[in-house]
Write an enzyme that holds these catalytic residues in place. Structure first.
Site, PDB file in Angstrom:
ATOM      1  N   GLU A   1      54.041  28.850  78.585  1.00 23.12           N
ATOM      2  CA  GLU A   1      53.793  28.497  79.989  1.00 23.12           C
ATOM      3  C   GLU A   1      53.169  27.114  79.967  1.00 23.12           C
ATOM      4  OE1 GLU A   1      54.543  30.213  82.715  1.00 23.12           O
ATOM      5  OE2 GLU A   1      55.219  32.071  81.790  1.00 23.12           O
TER       6      GLU A   1
ATOM      7  N   CYS B   1      48.446  23.875  87.234  1.00 24.87           N
ATOM      8  CA  CYS B   1      49.711  23.515  86.570  1.00 24.87           C
ATOM      9  C   CYS B   1      50.839  23.286  87.552  1.00 24.87           C
ATOM     10  CB  CYS B   1      50.101  24.587  85.570  1.00 24.87           C
ATOM     11  SG  CYS B   1      50.263  26.216  86.313  1.00 24.87           S
TER      12      CYS B   1
END
Ligand code: NAD
Length: 464
Positions: free
Chosen positions: A218, A252
């Site tokens: 991720e 993010c």
């Protein structure tokens, strides 16, 4: 400052071996065990809500609301959803067979990988460590957790809470930095789940490749946000400022930079300024609720970006508080660090365009983003953008919200990551799906054997 020491090769090997032995007993596989452990985790999180908020305040100056919504509440919802659906997810799936297999049955059985490693970053240090753990437990694995050393209060609290909840043979925390992580990456894990930056993602993948360990990565990158001339200006501005400034931009999937249609550029910038002041006041640096930058290194990295363009709004900072005011900036050069590196802070570069194809070409000339956001009221623009760009996930007329529903798998593509999680996707990520064919003994098709008469003829009839 909480002091962390690094682990030795011996202590890491022992922690992994302990879990290997426990996994072999098969206890982690029963549905009852998985559910009890998930419940225990939820109870512990609920019981320690205050302590979690306090650790996040010390590490990042997170407000209680942000801490609850993005870390605590998020986890509780994910556990509730998993407990509700786990029976269904675990059920072996019967699948069809083909003509050549008449009489047999096919099933897909989800089995745990075994001992997993979950490495977390610092920006949502509690949630990003435990959300994957929910999947690991639901799928019947054991787990070793490695929190970020940059948020030491949360890391220490995680270590304590996990110790209070689970036997270390089942779930344990190994705190530390690069040294500990490097030793961990040298262990025979059965699965590695990594959340963090692209460069460290490459290190993780290289280490996993040596042992052929399956992985989820991720990662991050620059997520574009496009505002078409038909967008609802007021709502778009609110939703963009919300997505950009939550956690002071250290998210993010925060919109990294804006593409504004030339026709609405000036009015939209004014709308953005209004919303920033509305949400955080004239001087966010002085706002007690505004998140700080995680450390001095990142503070100075962010300040450097301010010289890569013309600041339209904001730009002030306070080094003692490690805070930077929300900043709107017009980049000077598209190849400057401001426009090539992931910003990960409260600085929003603004570009403009006349034709949507220019935006599509720009996005496609860069690494595939983790998220993409488009604000428009035109279906054809929505279709054109979503069909001709590749990105991990995103929203039309919103930011961030795609991450907050367990019905949508979350993850990147290309440089922004490999694999997905949340909801059923977490269960699937941490499961190996074993295909089993159960053959009948009631009859036998002898034409498959090498001595069969007309074998080839029969095969040709069946396999066209
Ligand atoms: P990072 O890659 O520096 O660190 C992540 C983890 O890796 C930490 O636990 C750290 O201790 C460890 N690590 C750091 N350097 C290492 C090395 N050389 N060898 C082995 N391990 C090492 O990331 P970060 O700064 O903590 O987090 C920010 C990054 O994470 C951003 O790029 C952001 O986009 C990304 N991110 C992605 C997601 C997502 O869900 N896709 C979520 C949050 C953050």
């Amino acid at each position: 400052m909480v002091q962390q020491s690094e682990h030795t090769s011996e202590s890491v090997t022992a922690a992994v071996q302990l879990q290997k032995n426990f996994f072999r007993t098969g206890q982690t596989k029963s549905i009852d065990y998985r559910k009890r452990m998930l419940q225990a985790l939820a109870d512990q999180v609920r019981k320690n809500e205050k302590e979690i908020c306090y650790a996040l305040k010390l590490d990042l100056n997170k407000s209680e609301t942000e801490a609850f919504v993005t870390e605590i509440g998020f986890l509780l919802e994910e556990i509730k959803f998993t407990l509700k659906h786990l029976d269904k997810w675990m059920k072996p799936e019967k699948v069809k067979t083909v003509k050549t297999h008449i009489g047999s049955k096919g099933i897909r059985v989800a089995e745990p990988y075994g001992v997993t490693l979950i490495i977390a970053p610092w920006n949502y240090p509690f949630q990003l460590q435990l959300a994957p753990l929910i999947g690991a437990i639901a799928a019947g694995n054991t787990a070793i957790l490695k929190p970020s050393e940059l948020t030491p209060h949360t890391s220490a609290l995680l270590s304590q809470l996990i110790q209070d909840t689970f036997d270390p043979a089942y779930v344990s925390v190994l705190e530390g930095g690069v040294q500990t992580t490097s030793i961990l990456l040298d262990q025979p894990f059965d699965y590695i789940f990594f959340t963090g930056s692209v460069p460290v993602g490459k290190i993780v993948m290289e280490a996993a490749a040596k042992r052929l360990i399956p992985i989820t990565l991720e990662l991050g990158g620059k997520s574009p946000c496009i505002v078409d001339k038909t967008a609802n200006m007021e709502l778009a501005a609110k939703r963009i400022v919300f997505g950009k400034l939550i956690n002071a931009g250290q998210t993010c999937i925060a919109p990294d930079y804006l593409f504004l249609h030339t026709k609405i550029k000036e009015t939209f910038i004014e709308e953005l300024k209004k919303v920033i002041v509305d949400f955080y006041g004239d001087n966010a640096v002085e706002n007690e609720e505004f998140t700080k930058i995680v450390n001095a290194r990142h503070f100075h990295r962010l300040k450097e970006y301010l010289s890569d363009g013309t600041v339209l709004f904001g730009g002030q900072s306070d080094e003692n508080k490690l805070k930077i005011n929300p900043t709107l900036i017009i980049p000077q050069d598209l190849s400057s660090p401001l426009m090539t590196e992931e910003i990960f802070g409260p600085i929003l570069p603004i570009l403009e365009y006349d034709h949507i194809q220019e935006v599509i070409d720009f996005i496609n000339s860069r690494p595939k983003p983790l998220a993409l956001y488009l604000f428009t009221n035109r279906d054809e623009v929505e279709k054109q953008v979503t069909e001709s760009t590749s990105f991990g996930g995103g929203c039309i007329n919103d930011t961030l919200m795609h991450i907050a529903t367990p019905y949508l798998p979350f993850g990147g593509v290309g440089e922004s990551g490999i694999g997905t999680y949340h909801g059923e996707a977490s269960f699937q990520t941490f499961s190996h799906f074993k295909s089993v064919l159960k053959q009948t003994n009631r009859f036998d098709f002898s034409f498959r054997y090498p001595n069969a008469e007309n074998g080839l003829k029969m095969m040709k009839k069946l396999m066209k």
